[in-house]
Design an enzyme around this catalytic site. Structure first.
Site, short mmCIF file in Angstrom:
data_model
loop_
_atom_site.label_atom_id
_atom_site.label_comp_id
_atom_site.label_asym_id
_atom_site.label_seq_id
_atom_site.Cartn_x
_atom_site.Cartn_y
_atom_site.Cartn_z
N HIS A 102 0.99 -1.26 -0.16
CA HIS A 102 -0.04 0.09 -0.21
C HIS A 102 0.93 1.09 -0.21
CE1 HIS A 102 0.50 -0.38 4.37
NE2 HIS A 102 0.27 0.92 4.52
N HIS B 13 1.62 4.01 1.63
CA HIS B 13 1.69 4.91 2.70
C HIS B 13 3.41 4.87 2.72
CE1 HIS B 13 -1.93 4.23 5.11
NE2 HIS B 13 -1.99 5.29 4.36
N ASP C 265 5.93 4.55 5.03
CA ASP C 265 6.78 3.55 5.67
C ASP C 265 6.75 2.38 4.95
OD1 ASP C 265 3.93 3.38 6.21
OD2 ASP C 265 4.26 2.42 8.20
N HIS C 266 6.22 2.27 3.68
CA HIS C 266 6.33 1.17 2.84
C HIS C 266 6.82 1.35 1.30
CE1 HIS C 266 4.63 -0.97 6.04
NE2 HIS C 266 3.62 -0.13 6.14
N HIS D 97 -7.11 -1.07 4.74
CA HIS D 97 -6.04 -0.08 5.10
C HIS D 97 -5.80 1.19 4.34
CE1 HIS D 97 -2.60 0.95 7.90
NE2 HIS D 97 -1.79 1.12 6.82
N TYR E 161 -8.61 5.53 12.26
CA TYR E 161 -9.27 5.92 11.33
C TYR E 161 -10.97 6.01 11.72
CZ TYR E 161 -5.99 3.88 7.99
OH TYR E 161 -5.08 3.54 7.20
N HIS F 283 4.41 -5.10 8.10
CA HIS F 283 5.10 -4.98 9.47
C HIS F 283 5.15 -6.27 10.09
CE1 HIS F 283 4.42 -0.55 9.88
NE2 HIS F 283 3.38 -0.92 9.31
ZN LIG Z 1 -0.27 1.95 6.10
#
Ligand SMILES: [Zn+2]
Length: 308
Positions: free
Chosen positions: A123, A125, A127-128, A199, A230, A264
């Site tokens: 996805h 975001h 951090d990825h 997500h 959320y 994660h």
């Molecule tokens: Zn995320």
């Protein structure tokens, strides 16, 4: 899944204003519709970078997952390198500052920058997907994603449904758009895309076949299933959020899944720093979906209770 922001706001620093000063300030405000320059208003806050825990930024040596599949990211964020007969595929990349560490781990596996052919993503975001723009520039690899993720990639994560502009990263153009159940092939390995919206609207699971100790192993790399902070109900940006999550839990249970990995690692029980015991606590896809569903329904029930 988690987006921890460790920030100290000026207002939280505890600098009380003396009552006499406060009264004087109020008098000035009441006496004039024009604020005296710089006298009353506090300065605007500093810009805040996206700060995360150390494990997400801690490079580790490559961890072998299967014969062709390696974890080359950090201790706390997954970046999977799949080495095919016709170049390599990188699935997720971690934080924006991770490009050098990823290329160094590729070099350890004798994968030159030009050997990296495809970038895939769970996805969009920070951090990825953070280093994708840098990696495209430095390797020539093509980014493959669905339309929802491509839109968020192009905005560098800004105007996020839930995070607004808080978690930005260098914008990146997608080279190929894929649909649900489409297969992306390279060097004899087929990566099947399974949409698992929730997500993010563009969240996907990827499945492919590898081998380990002479036996076939069906790997499932399944996106985060969490909903960190959320607004679940009546979200004007995502009206069918709850239905999407519930359908996604079913999808994850039905994936071909001898070995589950997640963006994660701890979410699926992995500990990359544990060497040979890295997968000792690894979950099945069904257990991962069950746990996520229980947490999601509890979060939804709590939101419903507080909105009454
Ligand atoms: Zn995320």
């Amino acid at each position: 899944m988690r987006h921890t922001r460790q920030t100290v706001h000026p207002s939280a620093a505890g600098i009380p204003m003396r009552p006499s000063l406060l009264a004087a300030s109020l008098a000035i405000v009441l006496a004039s519709s024009v604020l005296p320059a710089g006298a009353v208003e506090p300065p605007l806050p500093q810009l805040e970078a996206y700060t995360v825990r150390e494990s997400w930024r801690q490079p580790i040596a490559p961890v072998r997952i299967a014969d062709r599949t390696w974890q080359i990211g950090t201790a706390g964020l997954t970046a999977l390198l799949v080495v095919t007969d016709d170049g390599a595929v990188l699935i997720d990349a971690g934080m924006p500052q991770a490009a050098d560490a990823l290329l160094a781990n590729m070099a350890r596996l004798e994968i030159a920058p030009a050997d990296l052919r495809l970038l895939l993503s769970s996805h969009a975001h920070a951090d990825h997907a953070g280093p994708f723009a840098a990696l495209k520039r430095r390797t020539g690899a093509h980014l493959v994603a669905n339309a929802e993720s491509a839109a968020l990639f192009a905005r560098g994560g800004t105007d996020d449904l839930h995070f607004g502009d808080d978690i930005a990263y260098p914008p990146v153009q997608t080279d190929r758009i894929v649909m649900d159940h489409e297969v992306v092939s390279l060097g004899g390995i087929d990566f099947k895309v399974h949409f698992v919206p929730g997500h993010t609207p563009g969240s996907v699971a990827l499945t492919w076949a590898d081998t380990r100790e002479g036996r076939p192993v069906r790997i499932a790399y399944v996106d985060s299933l969490s909903a960190p902070g959320y607004r679940l109900q009546g979200n004007p940006r995502y009206p069918r959020l709850v239905e999407d999550y519930r359908r996604t839990f079913q999808t994850v249970r039905s994936l071909p899944c001898d070995l589950l990995l997640t963006p994660h690692p701890e979410a699926s029980g992995w500990d990359y720093a544990a060497g040979d015991a890295a997968a000792a606590q690894a979950l099945t896809c069904a257990a991962y979906a069950d746990g996520a569903e229980t947490r999601f329904e509890a979060q939804l029930a709590e939101a419903q209770a507080t909105s009454r």
